[in-house]
Design a protein around this motif. Structure first.
Motif, PDB file in Angstrom:
ATOM      1  N   UNK A 260      17.381  12.533   2.237  1.00 57.00           N
ATOM      2  CA  UNK A 260      16.132  11.990   1.699  1.00 57.00           C
ATOM      3  C   UNK A 260      15.731  10.715   2.432  1.00 57.00           C
ATOM      4  N   UNK A 261      16.692   9.874   2.796  1.00 64.50           N
ATOM      5  CA  UNK A 261      16.342   8.664   3.549  1.00 64.50           C
ATOM      6  C   UNK A 261      15.775   9.036   4.913  1.00 64.50           C
ATOM      7  N   UNK A 262      16.354  10.051   5.543  1.00 67.24           N
ATOM      8  CA  UNK A 262      15.812  10.525   6.832  1.00 67.24           C
ATOM      9  C   UNK A 262      14.359  10.979   6.661  1.00 67.24           C
ATOM     10  N   UNK A 263      14.089  11.704   5.562  1.00 64.61           N
ATOM     11  CA  UNK A 263      12.733  12.186   5.291  1.00 64.61           C
ATOM     12  C   UNK A 263      11.782  11.037   4.945  1.00 64.61           C
TER      13      UNK A 263
ATOM     14  N   UNK B 107      11.270   1.116   9.312  1.00 58.46           N
ATOM     15  CA  UNK B 107      12.562   0.996  10.005  1.00 58.46           C
ATOM     16  C   UNK B 107      13.391  -0.181   9.496  1.00 58.46           C
ATOM     17  N   UNK B 108      12.719  -1.146   8.837  1.00 57.16           N
ATOM     18  CA  UNK B 108      13.444  -2.285   8.245  1.00 57.16           C
ATOM     19  C   UNK B 108      14.097  -1.910   6.922  1.00 57.16           C
ATOM     20  N   UNK B 109      13.792  -0.712   6.421  1.00 58.25           N
ATOM     21  CA  UNK B 109      14.372  -0.265   5.164  1.00 58.25           C
ATOM     22  C   UNK B 109      13.500  -0.554   3.953  1.00 58.25           C
ATOM     23  N   UNK B 110      12.300  -1.077   4.164  1.00 63.10           N
ATOM     24  CA  UNK B 110      11.401  -1.445   3.069  1.00 63.10           C
ATOM     25  C   UNK B 110      10.417  -0.310   2.800  1.00 63.10           C
ATOM     26  N   UNK B 111      10.166  -0.044   1.512  1.00 63.32           N
ATOM     27  CA  UNK B 111       9.161   0.958   1.143  1.00 63.32           C
ATOM     28  C   UNK B 111       7.774   0.494   1.575  1.00 63.32           C
ATOM     29  N   UNK B 112       6.942   1.445   1.989  1.00 63.30           N
ATOM     30  CA  UNK B 112       5.554   1.141   2.280  1.00 63.30           C
ATOM     31  C   UNK B 112       4.868   0.723   0.968  1.00 63.30           C
ATOM     32  N   UNK B 113       3.917  -0.193   1.058  1.00 59.98           N
ATOM     33  CA  UNK B 113       3.194  -0.606  -0.150  1.00 59.98           C
ATOM     34  C   UNK B 113       2.281   0.532  -0.598  1.00 59.98           C
TER      35      UNK B 113
ATOM     36  N   UNK C  16       7.401  -2.245 -12.403  1.00 62.07           N
ATOM     37  CA  UNK C  16       7.097  -3.672 -12.287  1.00 62.07           C
ATOM     38  C   UNK C  16       6.549  -3.902 -10.892  1.00 62.07           C
ATOM     39  N   UNK C  17       7.248  -4.750 -10.136  1.00 58.37           N
ATOM     40  CA  UNK C  17       6.828  -4.992  -8.748  1.00 58.37           C
ATOM     41  C   UNK C  17       7.633  -4.143  -7.759  1.00 58.37           C
ATOM     42  N   UNK C  18       8.587  -3.351  -8.281  1.00 61.90           N
ATOM     43  CA  UNK C  18       9.457  -2.569  -7.406  1.00 61.90           C
ATOM     44  C   UNK C  18       8.871  -1.187  -7.153  1.00 61.90           C
ATOM     45  N   UNK C  19       9.014  -0.719  -5.892  1.00 67.04           N
ATOM     46  CA  UNK C  19       8.552   0.616  -5.539  1.00 67.04           C
ATOM     47  C   UNK C  19       9.724   1.594  -5.577  1.00 67.04           C
ATOM     48  N   UNK C  20       9.475   2.780  -6.129  1.00 69.78           N
ATOM     49  CA  UNK C  20      10.505   3.804  -6.248  1.00 69.78           C
ATOM     50  C   UNK C  20       9.935   5.154  -5.822  1.00 69.78           C
ATOM     51  N   UNK C  21      10.778   5.976  -5.209  1.00 69.93           N
ATOM     52  CA  UNK C  21      10.363   7.306  -4.776  1.00 69.93           C
ATOM     53  C   UNK C  21      10.792   8.316  -5.836  1.00 69.93           C
ATOM     54  N   UNK C  22       9.843   9.148  -6.291  1.00 70.16           N
ATOM     55  CA  UNK C  22      10.147  10.156  -7.313  1.00 70.16           C
ATOM     56  C   UNK C  22      10.656  11.409  -6.605  1.00 70.16           C
ATOM     57  N   UNK C  23      11.963  11.598  -6.650  1.00 64.60           N
ATOM     58  CA  UNK C  23      12.588  12.744  -5.984  1.00 64.60           C
ATOM     59  C   UNK C  23      12.430  14.008  -6.830  1.00 64.60           C
ATOM     60  N   UNK C  24      12.553  13.847  -8.153  1.00 67.73           N
ATOM     61  CA  UNK C  24      12.455  14.989  -9.064  1.00 67.73           C
ATOM     62  C   UNK C  24      11.914  14.491 -10.400  1.00 67.73           C
ATOM     63  N   UNK C  25      11.032  15.284 -11.004  1.00 66.65           N
ATOM     64  CA  UNK C  25      10.389  14.865 -12.255  1.00 66.65           C
ATOM     65  C   UNK C  25      11.273  15.092 -13.480  1.00 66.65           C
TER      66      UNK C  25
ATOM     67  N   UNK D 277      14.730   7.506  -6.051  1.00 64.11           N
ATOM     68  CA  UNK D 277      15.375   6.786  -4.944  1.00 64.11           C
ATOM     69  C   UNK D 277      14.738   5.398  -4.932  1.00 64.11           C
ATOM     70  N   UNK D 278      15.557   4.391  -5.159  1.00 71.36           N
ATOM     71  CA  UNK D 278      15.053   3.021  -5.283  1.00 71.36           C
ATOM     72  C   UNK D 278      15.238   2.245  -3.982  1.00 71.36           C
ATOM     73  N   UNK D 279      14.642   1.064  -3.958  1.00 69.34           N
ATOM     74  CA  UNK D 279      14.831   0.184  -2.803  1.00 69.34           C
ATOM     75  C   UNK D 279      16.315  -0.146  -2.634  1.00 69.34           C
ATOM     76  N   UNK D 280      16.995  -0.340  -3.759  1.00 62.94           N
ATOM     77  CA  UNK D 280      18.436  -0.621  -3.714  1.00 62.94           C
ATOM     78  C   UNK D 280      19.229   0.525  -3.122  1.00 62.94           C
ATOM     79  N   UNK D 281      18.820   1.763  -3.410  1.00 64.62           N
ATOM     80  CA  UNK D 281      19.502   2.937  -2.841  1.00 64.62           C
ATOM     81  C   UNK D 281      19.366   2.962  -1.315  1.00 64.62           C
ATOM     82  N   UNK D 282      18.153   2.683  -0.847  1.00 68.17           N
ATOM     83  CA  UNK D 282      17.913   2.658   0.602  1.00 68.17           C
ATOM     84  C   UNK D 282      18.774   1.573   1.243  1.00 68.17           C
ATOM     85  N   UNK D 283      18.885   0.423   0.580  1.00 70.36           N
ATOM     86  CA  UNK D 283      19.705  -0.669   1.113  1.00 70.36           C
ATOM     87  C   UNK D 283      21.182  -0.266   1.203  1.00 70.36           C
TER      88      UNK D 283
END
Length: 540
Positions: free
Chosen positions: A369-372, A381-387, A405-414, A420-426
């Motif tokens: 998923x990170x590759x995708x 490439x810095x590991x930050x989600x696009x706004x 809140x102010x954090x961006x998260x990717x919805x992998x499954x409903x 997948x959170x910013x922390x997961x990518x880190x």
């Protein structure tokens, strides 16, 4: 006294007041997902409290649970104490529901084997064992024919004391009276169960077992033998022994023949154990004329470079993210785990183990998923989600990102909701940085470049499930080696098989361990810079 009733089974567990709920459940053999061994950082040991009095919820616990979970009575068992609240014994009862089930795990039992000359045996049987931090594999061998008659595997029972080696070593520190014995008993009991399984399947009496050969990482080997592993967890990080060990199997409680011998393969250092020595031998690195890199990817990434007759090795702390841990929706490679992901304009396509409904995401899945996310530009490439506000509402990626809140998260499954959170990518980024920096440091030490490599051999449970696209797409390995990857499977178990079948192999494996040069990454020149540069994801 108080008690805890597990409603699914009706079991009533007696306990003193103010006892820790996680410890009560684990001591009773009740399954609770517990990656961090109760340190309160993973947020996965959830239970639902239906009735009874428990300790108040701490701020830390509130941060790890959603508002919906708190409303539903969900608690983290590691942060919950059972409180008695009346003189009547019937009132001192807490009723709970556990929220997870133990799933069937996907364990690698086979691997590449080179040709070698076996000793002539007139009869008898042998057992070969690969003990990993996460999984244990056992096989029964007919010594006369060399045939594998049966194999068994299970999750390492020491998981109750922590999912990584340092957490288990910490358990020894925190429980000086019983820690070493608890950890040894857990693994010995598991092995005895597996020996029983393979002997039963093949119709063999366990008393006919002549020899048991074990390959394991250094910490697991100490814990199997009941030897204090605490020196591995503190500077200067030295094991209590490195040489191969030969002793009666019954001396540590293994149930086999009266005279069964236990042979433990040799080690190089605290973090290059017998499993890596076995892998290096199986891949014949000592015979390679060119430049070959061997890597076993897991919680620790162990790397061996064969170059011009020299064997350099290092270990890097990749962390448990690559095994699905420390990931918000992470799980082990068990049924229902997402192991591959494709993000398309038509939606997200998921592949799960055993084609079950998605239950979480395992190590190969989080890399996929990170590759995708990188390929589609959702993560930079810095590991930050696009706004999100930089995307048009008509963009197919727009509904895939949600704001917490102010954090961006990717919805992998409903359903169930898997994010997948910013922390997961880190976490993936840190693992990538650790492994690639070890790779680069070894090449620098040998004075060669990526282009000089002839082969990159990927070993181990985790590596076997990783397509080249995920390894190079996330930058764990550079694009330059994409066409040079060779997967060798469970080389640790194969090495144990080879030592079981040949005294000459035993001798050569022990010589190999002495030749391998361990390199401490932290002491490498410019390592911090190498690590920082290795953290950057590749661009698509």
């Amino acid at each position: 006294m108080a008690s805890v009733t597990v409603m699914q089974t009706g079991r009533k567990l007696e306990c003193p007041e103010n006892a820790n709920l996680l410890r009560i459940l684990l001591d009773a053999g009740v399954f609770v997902d517990n990656p961090c061994n109760g340190t309160g950082v993973c947020g996965k040991c959830k239970v639902r409290v239906l009735s009874g009095k428990c300790s108040p919820m701490s701020e830390t616990e509130r941060e790890l649970l959603t508002k919906e979970e708190i409303t539903e009575g969900i608690r983290l068992s590691c942060m919950t104490e059972i409180c008695g609240f009346g003189e009547d014994e019937n009132e001192n009862e807490v009723e709970i529901e556990t929220l997870q089930k133990e799933r069937k795990h996907k364990v690698l039992t086979k691997g590449y084997m080179p040709e070698f000359v076996k000793d002539e045996h007139t009869g008898g049987y042998g057992i070969v064992i690969d003990i990993g931090t996460t999984t244990v594999v056992t096989a029964l061998i007919d010594r006369k024919t060399g045939q594998e008659l049966a194999n068994a595997s299970m999750i390492n029972a020491q998981k109750h004391y922590g999912l990584d080696v340092l957490t288990r070593i910490t358990y020894e520190y925190e429980h000086p009276e019983c820690g070493i014995k608890d950890l040894q008993d857990a693994i010995v009991h598991s092995i005895n169960v597996m020996i029983g399984e393979v002997c039963s399947e093949a119709g063999v009496d366990r008393k006919e077992i002549c020899e048991i050969d074990v390959a394991a990482n250094c910490t697991m080997m100490h814990m199997l033998l009941g030897i204090d592993a605490r020196s591995i967890g503190r500077a200067p990080y030295q094991p209590m022994f490195k040489d191969a060990q030969v002793l009666p199997a019954k001396s540590i409680g293994l149930e086999a023949g009266e005279d069964t011998i236990l042979y433990c393969l040799p080690q190089v250092s605290a973090y290059i154990g017998a499993d890596i020595v076995a892998g290096a031998y199986v891949c014949e690195l000592q015979k390679e004329k060119g430049n070959v890199l061997f890597i076993d990817i897991g919680t620790n990434g162990e790397i061996v470079l064969a170059s011009n007759g020299r064997l350099l090795c290092c270990s890097c702390a990749a962390g448990p993210a690559l095994e699905g841990m420390n990931i918000s929706s992470g799980m082990r490679a068990a049924e229902g785990a997402i192991e591959d992901v494709k993000i398309t304009e038509q939606g997200i396509k998921l592949t799960t183990i055993e084609n079950q409904e998605p239950a979480g995401i395992c190590g190969s899945g989080i890399l996929a998923v990170v590759k995708e996310l990188l390929r589609t530009g959702i993560v930079k490439k810095t590991g930050v989600f696009v706004k999100k506000d930089k995307l048009a509402p008509s963009d197919y990626r727009y509904p895939m990102i949600r704001m917490n809140g102010t954090k961006r998260e990717f919805i992998l499954n409903e359903t169930p909701l898997l994010l997948v959170t910013q922390g997961d990518v880190r976490q993936v980024q840190l693992a990538k940085g650790a492994i690639l920096s070890g790779f680069v440091a070894l090449l620098n030490k040998a004075g060669i470049t990526m282009e000089d490599l002839d082969k990159v051999m990927i070993a181990g449970q985790f590596g076997a499930h990783l397509p080249a696209d995920s390894l190079t797409g996330t930058g764990i390995l550079p694009e330059a080696v994409k066409d040079k990857l060779v997967y060798v499977g469970n080389s640790s178990k194969t090495g144990a098989y080879m030592t079981l079948m040949s005294q000459e192999v035993k001798k050569e494996v022990e010589e190999l361990a002495r030749k391998m040069e361990y390199m401490e990454l932290a002491e490498t020149e410019n390592y911090e810079r190498i690590f920082t540069e290795s953290m950057i994801f590749p661009e698509f």
